[in-house]
Design a protein around this motif. Structure first.
Motif, short mmCIF file in Angstrom:
data_model
loop_
_atom_site.label_atom_id
_atom_site.label_comp_id
_atom_site.label_asym_id
_atom_site.label_seq_id
_atom_site.Cartn_x
_atom_site.Cartn_y
_atom_site.Cartn_z
N LEU A 151 -3.55 -8.82 -1.51
CA LEU A 151 -2.07 -7.58 -1.91
C LEU A 151 -2.06 -7.36 -3.36
CD1 LEU A 151 -0.65 -7.02 1.25
CD2 LEU A 151 -2.26 -5.36 0.89
N HIS A 251 6.74 2.61 0.73
CA HIS A 251 5.85 0.81 0.05
C HIS A 251 6.63 0.61 1.08
CE1 HIS A 251 6.62 3.42 -3.69
NE2 HIS A 251 5.34 3.50 -3.18
N THR A 255 3.47 -1.67 3.09
CA THR A 255 3.49 -2.33 3.02
C THR A 255 3.43 -3.63 4.40
OG1 THR A 255 4.03 -2.57 1.09
CG2 THR A 255 4.00 -4.52 1.27
#
Ligand SMILES: [Zn+2]
Length: 367
Positions: A151, A251, A255
């Motif tokens: 990532l 976010h 994530t």
């Protein structure tokens, strides 16, 4: 030959000596049959070979009694000579033929044994050297690292002994917070703390690298706790931090959700519950749908369908300010979770203390 003996009739004398000669080799006679050698190992066969060579020298050599006997041929009367000569020859031929045969048999048996010993049987299964195993916590830590590296995160390492500043102050933990007390945190005699969370690495990383930053920090942390099946005074956490312009709670949720899907399967569902941590605002604890029962309820999720995993939130402006980052320009999220706890869940361990008892019979079960 003594005078007494020479007074015997020469033929008789040859016969007596011939008998003694044959007797000297009697104990080797059975080896004239190669089958008699079959069971002898290399060492025994070599010893017999050496012994036979010695007896041959002492009994048939130039200084032997038999050599003296042969000299009789020249001393007997011309009439006796052919008889004595023939007798000597017969005896010698017989003995030498026997000794030669035995020597040939021994030699070939020894060669065979030597070849058998030196050759490698390629059909034998190999002997496998004992391999070590990675510890279940290491296995899990590496899986977590792989996901975050994919990532775009870097992996940060941190120190386990910290100053008050890194362990508490920089993380916006107030002076009077109970976590600072000796009841919760281990201190060295010099007043350093054994870090009580991996969040300390956030501070070091931002000071060293600046922002924007995306990092995870797996590592050991220490808290005063009485060991029981679900607690240990030392355990592993992994901390995550992402700071950039325009980072929002969305976010964070995206994530964490993506991480859990890669960890536990694409149909994993996450849930965030409001919470409080001094170093994040707002803060949330996150749960994920049970990987075992898919939310239906089982022993692992205590029939709730959810598994509580860690804490998270938006990095507190005070934390950004203390490392010189302007919270009006940058924002970020952070999260942390326990690797031991995750390990216990995934491998269905009833007691996390097993992870640190170093019993190979337990550890060898994980690959
Ligand atoms: Zn379940």
């Amino acid at each position: 030959m003594t005078d007494d003996v020479t007074e015997q009739a020469p033929v008789q004398q040859v016969q007596t000596e011939g008998k003694a000669l044959e007797q000297a080799f009697e104990r080797f006679a059975r080896f004239s049959d190669p089958a008699a050698l079959a069971k002898l190992n290399l060492e025994t066969a070599t010893a017999i070979q050496r012994e036979l060579a010695d007896v041959r020298t002492s009994r048939l050599g130039k200084k032997s009694a038999w050599a003296s006997t042969k000299k009789l041929i020249g001393r007997v009367t011309p009439e006796e000579r052919p008889v004595v000569g023939q007798l000597v020859q017969e005896i010698e031929n017989r003995v030498v033929a026997l000794v030669d045969t035995i020597e040939i048999n021994l030699k070939s048996h020894i060669e065979q044994e030597r070849t058998a010993r030196e050759s490698i049987d390629v059909t034998l299964p190999g002997r496998r050297p004992p391999y070590g195993h990675r510890h279940p916590i290491t296995i899990l830590r590496e899986r977590i690292e792989d996901i975050f590296v994919a990532l775009g995160y870097i992996i940060e390492d941190g120190r386990e002994i910290e100053t008050d500043f890194y362990n508490f102050t920089a993380l916006n933990i107030p002076e009077n917070h109970p976590a600072r007390g000796e009841a919760d945190t281990f201190y060295t005699t010099d007043g350093f703390a054994l870090r009580s969370q991996t969040s300390t690495v956030q501070i070091h990383a931002m000071q060293r690298r600046g922002v924007p930053i995306r990092m995870i920090a797996p590592g050991r942390v220490f808290r005063r706790d009485t060991p029981d099946p679900t607690h240990n005074p030392m355990f592993y956490q992994v901390e995550g931090l992402c700071v950039d312009r325009g980072i929002t709670m969305a976010h964070l949720k995206g994530t964490v959700t993506e991480f859990l899907r890669r960890m536990f399967g694409p149909d994993t569902v996450t849930r965030f519950r409001p919470s409080y941590f001094p170093f994040t605002e707002p803060s949330a604890e996150f749960d994920f749908s049970c990987f075992k029962c898919k939310g239906a309820g089982c022993r692992i999720c205590k029939n709730s369908g959810w598994i509580e995993l860690g804490g998270s939130g938006m990095v507190h402006p005070n934390v950004l300010r203390i490392v010189g980052v302007d919270p009006k320009v940058y924002s970020g999220f952070a999260f942390g979770l326990g690797i031991d706890r995750m390990c216990a869940l995934m491998y269905e361990l009833d007691d996390i203390r097993l992870l640190f008892e170093n019993d190979v019979r337990f550890l060898e079960q994980f690959e």
